[in-house]
Enzyme design. Sequence first.
Site, PDB file in Angstrom:
ATOM      1  N   ASN A   8       0.870  -1.178   0.000  1.00 45.89           N
ATOM      2  CA  ASN A   8       0.000   0.000   0.000  1.00 45.89           C
ATOM      3  C   ASN A   8       0.909   1.231   0.000  1.00 45.89           C
ATOM      4  O   ASN A   8       1.454   1.590   1.039  1.00 45.89           O
ATOM      5  CB  ASN A   8      -0.909  -0.039   1.245  1.00 45.89           C
ATOM      6  CG  ASN A   8      -1.788   1.190   1.343  1.00 45.89           C
ATOM      7  OD1 ASN A   8      -1.857   1.986   0.408  1.00 45.89           O
ATOM      8  ND2 ASN A   8      -2.459   1.351   2.474  1.00 45.89           N
ATOM      9  N   LYS A  10       0.071   4.220  -0.418  1.00 42.82           N
ATOM     10  CA  LYS A  10      -0.632   5.409   0.102  1.00 42.82           C
ATOM     11  C   LYS A  10      -0.408   6.594  -0.851  1.00 42.82           C
ATOM     12  O   LYS A  10      -0.365   6.378  -2.067  1.00 42.82           O
ATOM     13  CB  LYS A  10      -0.206   5.700   1.541  1.00 42.82           C
ATOM     14  CG  LYS A  10      -0.313   4.439   2.412  1.00 42.82           C
ATOM     15  CD  LYS A  10      -0.150   4.662   3.878  1.00 42.82           C
ATOM     16  CE  LYS A  10      -0.263   3.315   4.588  1.00 42.82           C
ATOM     17  NZ  LYS A  10      -0.249   3.433   6.037  1.00 42.82           N
ATOM     18  N   HIS A  95      -9.771   1.132   4.425  1.00 50.59           N
ATOM     19  CA  HIS A  95      -8.531   1.342   5.177  1.00 50.59           C
ATOM     20  C   HIS A  95      -8.792   2.341   6.311  1.00 50.59           C
ATOM     21  O   HIS A  95      -9.542   3.306   6.141  1.00 50.59           O
ATOM     22  CB  HIS A  95      -7.425   1.848   4.246  1.00 50.59           C
ATOM     23  CG  HIS A  95      -6.076   1.832   4.894  1.00 50.59           C
ATOM     24  ND1 HIS A  95      -5.679   2.811   5.779  1.00 50.59           N
ATOM     25  CD2 HIS A  95      -5.053   0.949   4.822  1.00 50.59           C
ATOM     26  CE1 HIS A  95      -4.460   2.523   6.216  1.00 50.59           C
ATOM     27  NE2 HIS A  95      -4.060   1.396   5.655  1.00 50.59           N
ATOM     28  N   GLU A  97      -7.136   4.731   7.437  1.00 50.55           N
ATOM     29  CA  GLU A  97      -6.824   6.131   7.126  1.00 50.55           C
ATOM     30  C   GLU A  97      -7.980   6.787   6.381  1.00 50.55           C
ATOM     31  O   GLU A  97      -8.221   7.987   6.509  1.00 50.55           O
ATOM     32  CB  GLU A  97      -5.513   6.219   6.326  1.00 50.55           C
ATOM     33  CG  GLU A  97      -4.301   5.995   7.224  1.00 50.55           C
ATOM     34  CD  GLU A  97      -3.070   5.499   6.512  1.00 50.55           C
ATOM     35  OE1 GLU A  97      -3.018   5.527   5.266  1.00 50.55           O
ATOM     36  OE2 GLU A  97      -2.138   5.056   7.219  1.00 50.55           O
ATOM     37  N   GLU A 167      -5.913  -5.081  10.381  1.00 44.97           N
ATOM     38  CA  GLU A 167      -4.944  -3.999  10.595  1.00 44.97           C
ATOM     39  C   GLU A 167      -5.308  -3.221  11.861  1.00 44.97           C
ATOM     40  O   GLU A 167      -6.105  -2.271  11.798  1.00 44.97           O
ATOM     41  CB  GLU A 167      -4.967  -3.045   9.401  1.00 44.97           C
ATOM     42  CG  GLU A 167      -4.459  -3.666   8.117  1.00 44.97           C
ATOM     43  CD  GLU A 167      -3.813  -2.614   7.236  1.00 44.97           C
ATOM     44  OE1 GLU A 167      -2.672  -2.813   6.822  1.00 44.97           O
ATOM     45  OE2 GLU A 167      -4.442  -1.574   6.985  1.00 44.97           O
ATOM     46  N   GLY A 173       1.794   2.285  10.878  1.00 42.87           N
ATOM     47  CA  GLY A 173       2.753   3.384  10.778  1.00 42.87           C
ATOM     48  C   GLY A 173       3.374   3.811  12.093  1.00 42.87           C
ATOM     49  O   GLY A 173       3.936   4.898  12.199  1.00 42.87           O
ATOM     50  N   SER A 204       2.898  -1.989  10.591  1.00 41.86           N
ATOM     51  CA  SER A 204       4.322  -1.920  10.955  1.00 41.86           C
ATOM     52  C   SER A 204       5.107  -3.184  10.613  1.00 41.86           C
ATOM     53  O   SER A 204       5.981  -3.613  11.378  1.00 41.86           O
ATOM     54  CB  SER A 204       4.473  -1.581  12.439  1.00 41.86           C
ATOM     55  OG  SER A 204       3.999  -0.276  12.677  1.00 41.86           O
TER      56      SER A 204
HETATM   57  P1  PGA Z   1       2.442   0.326   7.750  1.00 42.14           P
HETATM   58  O1  PGA Z   1       1.016   0.517   7.029  1.00 42.14           O
HETATM   59  O2  PGA Z   1       3.030  -0.968   7.207  1.00 42.14           O
HETATM   60  O3  PGA Z   1       3.235   1.532   7.344  1.00 42.14           O
HETATM   61  O4  PGA Z   1       2.187   0.242   9.196  1.00 42.14           O
HETATM   62  C1  PGA Z   1       0.164  -0.564   6.804  1.00 42.14           C
HETATM   63  C2  PGA Z   1      -1.086  -0.095   6.150  1.00 42.14           C
HETATM   64  O5  PGA Z   1      -1.499   1.046   6.358  1.00 42.14           O
HETATM   65  O6  PGA Z   1      -1.715  -0.851   5.383  1.00 42.14           O
END
Ligand code: PGA
Length: 244
Positions: A8, A10, A95, A97, A167, A173, A204
């Site tokens: 991803n 982003k 997601h 976010e 998740e 993150g 992460s």
């Molecule tokens: P990350 O993000 O690996 O940076 O924690 C995972 C995600 O948002 O799918």
Amino acid sequence: MKTLIVANWKCNPKTFAEAKQLFNSIKRGIKKIKNVEVVICPPFIYLPQLLKAKSFSLIPKLGAQDCFWQEGAFTGEISAKMLKNLGVNYVIVGHSERRKHFAESDRMINKKLKAALKAKLKSIFCIGEKEKERKAGKTFFALKKQLKKGLKSIKKAFFKNLIIAYEPVWAIGTGKPCEIPDAKEVNLFLKKIFKNIPVLYGGSINSKIAKNYIKEANFDGLLVGGASLKAEEFIKIIKSCSAC
Ligand code: PGA
């Protein structure tokens, strides 16, 4: 079933030149990988050109980070059908976010999932509890609620293209992944409800810990954010999982 590793990206990188370089480096690095399906989800605007760039190779596949449920007077949106018509294989839906920054509700996520599954896109439905929910012992309550609302009135026949990504919001993150026993407990819970539906872990992930989620916590794959923007690190993640 092949292990599924999804990147991803982003809202990264800033230019198509960088996106192409990253995509090609990953492609070169995983040429000989057999038992892993790799999916890259770049920002929408890079999809058409990356689809062209990959045409001579089936590795990796491409996905979108979101979709809308219809076409018409919806300024700025991109529909599931448009993605399918472009040749995109996968889409991420719900997601955290998007839930947080764009106020996506369970009802909207349900509409997106319905549209994505109807368009025959492999749909990665993200669920995860917030930190305060975990601390209050409400993890499973939160997950059940998201599942129930997100999958409302979706016929079982459509489940063949459904993928669930666990998740935990507090692990995304932050550099603080969910501990293996806790992640495994959630995976078992999901596998009991959704037999034969792949379940991914995300939050992460890095190359040192990636394979533990496949080998020890029995996930069917990973959803990788930050670490998927560094070709070398992402290739290491893929290779470690292919050796599982
Ligand atoms: P990350 O993000 O690996 O940076 O924690 C995972 C995600 O948002 O799918």
